[in-house]
Each structure stands twice: as structure tokens, then as C-alpha cells.
Design a protein around this motif. Structure first.
Motif, PDB file in Angstrom:
ATOM      1  N   THR A  64      -0.191  -5.040   4.765  1.00 17.96           N
ATOM      2  CA  THR A  64      -0.665  -3.762   4.207  1.00 17.96           C
ATOM      3  C   THR A  64      -2.078  -3.880   3.633  1.00 17.96           C
ATOM      4  O   THR A  64      -2.478  -3.058   2.806  1.00 17.96           O
ATOM      5  CB  THR A  64       0.288  -3.273   3.106  1.00 17.96           C
ATOM      6  N   GLU A  65      -2.824  -4.874   4.066  1.00 18.25           N
ATOM      7  CA  GLU A  65      -4.174  -5.086   3.544  1.00 18.25           C
ATOM      8  C   GLU A  65      -5.027  -3.831   3.695  1.00 18.25           C
ATOM      9  O   GLU A  65      -5.041  -3.194   4.743  1.00 18.25           O
ATOM     10  CB  GLU A  65      -4.845  -6.250   4.272  1.00 18.25           C
ATOM     11  N   MET A  66      -5.708  -3.463   2.612  1.00 22.64           N
ATOM     12  CA  MET A  66      -6.571  -2.289   2.561  1.00 22.64           C
ATOM     13  C   MET A  66      -5.804  -0.968   2.648  1.00 22.64           C
ATOM     14  O   MET A  66      -6.402   0.087   2.761  1.00 22.64           O
ATOM     15  CB  MET A  66      -7.636  -2.324   3.670  1.00 22.64           C
ATOM     16  N   CYS A  67      -4.459  -1.047   2.575  1.00 17.93           N
ATOM     17  CA  CYS A  67      -3.641   0.169   2.643  1.00 17.93           C
ATOM     18  C   CYS A  67      -2.783   0.374   1.392  1.00 17.93           C
ATOM     19  O   CYS A  67      -2.270   1.470   1.184  1.00 17.93           O
ATOM     20  CB  CYS A  67      -2.703   0.126   3.853  1.00 17.93           C
ATOM     21  N   CYS A  68      -2.616  -0.683   0.596  1.00 13.34           N
ATOM     22  CA  CYS A  68      -1.697  -0.604  -0.539  1.00 13.34           C
ATOM     23  C   CYS A  68      -2.254  -1.400  -1.709  1.00 13.34           C
ATOM     24  O   CYS A  68      -2.812  -2.491  -1.526  1.00 13.34           O
ATOM     25  CB  CYS A  68      -0.323  -1.158  -0.132  1.00 13.34           C
ATOM     26  N   GLY A  69      -2.098  -0.875  -2.913  1.00 13.49           N
ATOM     27  CA  GLY A  69      -2.470  -1.593  -4.116  1.00 13.49           C
ATOM     28  C   GLY A  69      -1.283  -2.367  -4.665  1.00 13.49           C
ATOM     29  O   GLY A  69      -0.140  -1.905  -4.591  1.00 13.49           O
ATOM     30  N   TRP A  70      -1.540  -3.560  -5.210  1.00 17.91           N
ATOM     31  CA  TRP A  70      -0.496  -4.409  -5.780  1.00 17.91           C
ATOM     32  C   TRP A  70      -0.923  -4.842  -7.174  1.00 17.91           C
ATOM     33  O   TRP A  70      -2.053  -5.282  -7.375  1.00 17.91           O
ATOM     34  CB  TRP A  70      -0.254  -5.639  -4.906  1.00 17.91           C
ATOM     35  N   TYR A  71      -0.019  -4.723  -8.133  1.00 15.38           N
ATOM     36  CA  TYR A  71      -0.335  -5.108  -9.521  1.00 15.38           C
ATOM     37  C   TYR A  71       0.806  -5.977 -10.039  1.00 15.38           C
ATOM     38  O   TYR A  71       1.926  -5.519 -10.232  1.00 15.38           O
ATOM     39  CB  TYR A  71      -0.496  -3.870 -10.390  1.00 15.38           C
ATOM     40  N   MET A  72       0.517  -7.259 -10.251  1.00 11.26           N
ATOM     41  CA  MET A  72       1.518  -8.229 -10.691  1.00 11.26           C
ATOM     42  C   MET A  72       1.334  -8.498 -12.179  1.00 11.26           C
ATOM     43  O   MET A  72       0.226  -8.774 -12.633  1.00 11.26           O
ATOM     44  CB  MET A  72       1.360  -9.520  -9.887  1.00 11.26           C
ATOM     45  N   VAL A 123       2.229  -0.681  -5.791  1.00 10.00           N
ATOM     46  CA  VAL A 123       3.456  -1.374  -6.188  1.00 10.00           C
ATOM     47  C   VAL A 123       3.152  -2.199  -7.440  1.00 10.00           C
ATOM     48  O   VAL A 123       2.280  -3.062  -7.419  1.00 10.00           O
ATOM     49  CB  VAL A 123       3.984  -2.299  -5.075  1.00 10.00           C
ATOM     50  N   VAL A 124       3.864  -1.910  -8.535  1.00 14.85           N
ATOM     51  CA  VAL A 124       3.717  -2.662  -9.776  1.00 14.85           C
ATOM     52  C   VAL A 124       4.879  -3.637  -9.888  1.00 14.85           C
ATOM     53  O   VAL A 124       6.046  -3.231  -9.873  1.00 14.85           O
ATOM     54  CB  VAL A 124       3.700  -1.731 -10.998  1.00 14.85           C
ATOM     55  N   LEU A 125       4.563  -4.923  -9.994  1.00 13.48           N
ATOM     56  CA  LEU A 125       5.566  -5.985 -10.047  1.00 13.48           C
ATOM     57  C   LEU A 125       5.582  -6.573 -11.448  1.00 13.48           C
ATOM     58  O   LEU A 125       4.747  -7.417 -11.789  1.00 13.48           O
ATOM     59  CB  LEU A 125       5.240  -7.061  -9.009  1.00 13.48           C
TER      60      LEU A 125
END
Length: 291
Positions: free
Chosen positions: A193-201, A170-172
Motif C-alpha cells: 500500500t506504499e503511497m496509498c495508506c498512512g500508518w501510525y505506530m 491505520v493507527v496501531l
């Protein structure tokens, strides 16, 4: 009135976007249309399939410009390379990163390009979905999760889907515009969603100032959010003024070299731009339309 030419451009964007989804059903849901309408569009049917409002909605969702624009090619700027590498790492290893840097250096372009080219990655412009409910429903819709029902059901379905799919990202973008409750909900989503999803803010200096101020004031949740996103800010532009100026002008040169009409004075375009990539586009657009 949406013209046939515009509809064809939207159909091309739909076809290109399909590879980012595991099924036609998920893609149709992400676009906000029924399976039957989606099948018609896949076959090239444009008459009486969608209202003009729906065509516009899909065009906005897929970043299709409805007016005539010049051809524009992506350039391998330092910003493009830096952010692409970070996005890939976040997606492959389910990492979380905050990028705070100058505006007008190609952050949004790179993020949109990456999401367009990589499956299970979505882009969210947070300036358009500032509240927690709007944000979560937007993320859900981008992944093709039903967002029309009760909010709690949407939230739980989204978490379940993110935990079950292969390497989501998910790119924010413009994250500094989010309201306080939306930041808290991002923390909850990260926890779920720890260790299951990437997050980019991503954001400009305002995002950094906001987080720093809230952490210093001990505003509930901000220290935890900062920690979960790596506890530091990423940045591509140099800190020293002279180095930064050279960096921006070089980026402008790279972009202009790829997109300017043959025989044009690249140096003049770069000087007029002052290193701003939007100005590079404007100058080249004038040259191409003038030709």
C-alpha cells in the motif's frame, strides 16, 4: 442484561461512527451485523434486534462504556496537539511514523478521538490482536472488509480496498505487543500500500527497545520496518527530568481545568495526580460523585 439506556448510548455511538464509512453496508460489515439489522438500528429499533453479546461487541468496538461514567471533555494538551498534527499528516500524505513515549500521557485518547473524527481512519489495539492473522482480520473488519473467509482472501481484499479508497489511515496502538510474524505482515502491508495508506505506530519505551534490539541482532524484517516508518522515533515529552516533570504537571493542569467541578482546587488535583492523566480522571470522578 443490556438495559434500554445502555442500548440508546450504543445507538448514539453507531450514529456518530457512521460518518467514517462510505456506505451503510460498509458500516454494518465493520460492526459485524447484517444490513437488515443495521437498518433496524438506524430506525431506533432495539427490541429483539441483537443479542446481549452482540450489543456488548458493538459497544466494545465503539468504545462505549456500559457503566455510568462522569462527563469527560477532551483537552488541548501538548500531547493531543502533537499527535493530532502527526496523524493528520500521515493520513493526508500517506506517511508512516513511530511514536514511542511515556504511558499515561494521552496517546490512546488522542488516537481514538482522531479516528472518531476523521473518515477512513481506523484504530487497532495491538495488545488484543497479537498474531498476524488476528491483526490483519481486525484491520479488515475496521474498514468493513469481509474477514470471515480464507486468510489470504481477507489479506488481498484488504490491500485492494486500501489502495482504492481515499487517504486511509491505520493507527496501531500498543504495537510492542505484536508477535514477530505480525511485524513481518505489517511490512508486507506497507509494501503493498506504499503511497496509498498512512500508518501510525504507537507504544511506550518497550516498543523502542524491542525494535532496537531486533535491528541490532539483525532479525529479518525489523530494519526494513524501521526504515519504512521513517527511520526514527517521535516523542513529545522532554528528555530532561525536570522539564519532563513540568510538562506532565502542565498537562494534568490543562485536563483538570477543563473537567473539574467549578470552584475545585485545580492545584490540589494536579499535585495528587503527579502528572498522570488517569489519576486526574480518578480524582475528578471522586469529586463529581461525591457532589
Amino acid at each position: 442484561m443490556i438495559s434500554e439506556t445502555q442500548k440508546q448510548r450504543i445507538l448514539e455511538a453507531i450514529a456518530a461512527n457512521r460518518r467514517n464509512y462510505p456506505s451503510d453496508a460498509k458500516h454494518a460489515s465493520a460492526l459485524g451485523i447484517s444490513a437488515s439489522v443495521y437498518n433496524g438500528l438506524k430506525k431506533g429499533q432495539t427490541e429483539k434486534t441483537l443479542s446481549d453479546a452482540n450489543w456488548v461487541s458493538i459497544a466494545r468496538r465503539l468504545d462505549v462504556n456500559l457503566r455510568e461514567t462522569i462527563e469527560w471533555k477532551g483537552a488541548q494538551t501538548e500531547t493531543f496537539k502533537y499527535i493530532s498534527i502527526q496523524l493528520e499528516a500521515c493520513q493526508e500524505r500517506s506517511l508512516s511514523v513511530i511514536l514511542c513515549d511515556l504511558p499515561n500521557i494521552g496517546k490512546t485518547y488522542t488516537a481514538r478521538w482522531y479516528v472518531h473524527e476523521h473518515r477512513n481512519a481506523v484504530y487497532v489495539d495491538c495488545s488484543q490482536v497479537k498474531t498476524k492473522r488476528a491483526l490483519v482480520r481486525k484491520i479488515a473488519r475496521e474498514f468493513g472488509v469481509d474477514a470471515a473467509g480464507k486468510y489470504q482472501d481477507t489479506y488481498e481484499d484488504l490491500v485492494y480496498y486500501l489502495r482504492s479508497m481515499e487517504r486511509p489511515l491505520v493507527v496501531l496502538d500498543e504495537a510492542g505487543d505484536l508477535q514477530y510474524e505480525a511485524f513481518l505482515e505489517l511490512k508486507a502491508l506497507w509494501n503493498a500500500t506504499e503511497m496509498c495508506c498512512g500508518w501510525y505506530m504507537m507504544g511506550a519505551d518497550g516498543l523502542r527497545a524491542k525494535i532496537d534490539r531486533m535491528v541490532e541482532c539483525q532479525k529479518v524484517g525489523y530494519a526494513e520496518i524501521f526504515s519504512r516508518y521513517g527511520g526514527k522515533y517521535s516523542k513529545v515529552t522532554p528528555d530532561q527530568a525536570e522539564d519532563r516533570k513540568a510538562f506532565l504537571l502542565e498537562q494534568a493542569r490543562v485536563v483538570a481545568t477543563v473537567n473539574a467541578p467549578e470552584g475545585m482546587d485545580i492545584g490540589q488535583i494536579v499535585r495528587k495526580s503527579g502528572g498522570g492523566l488517569r489519576r486526574v480522571y480518578t480524582e475528578i470522578e471522586k469529586l463529581k460523585k461525591g457532589a
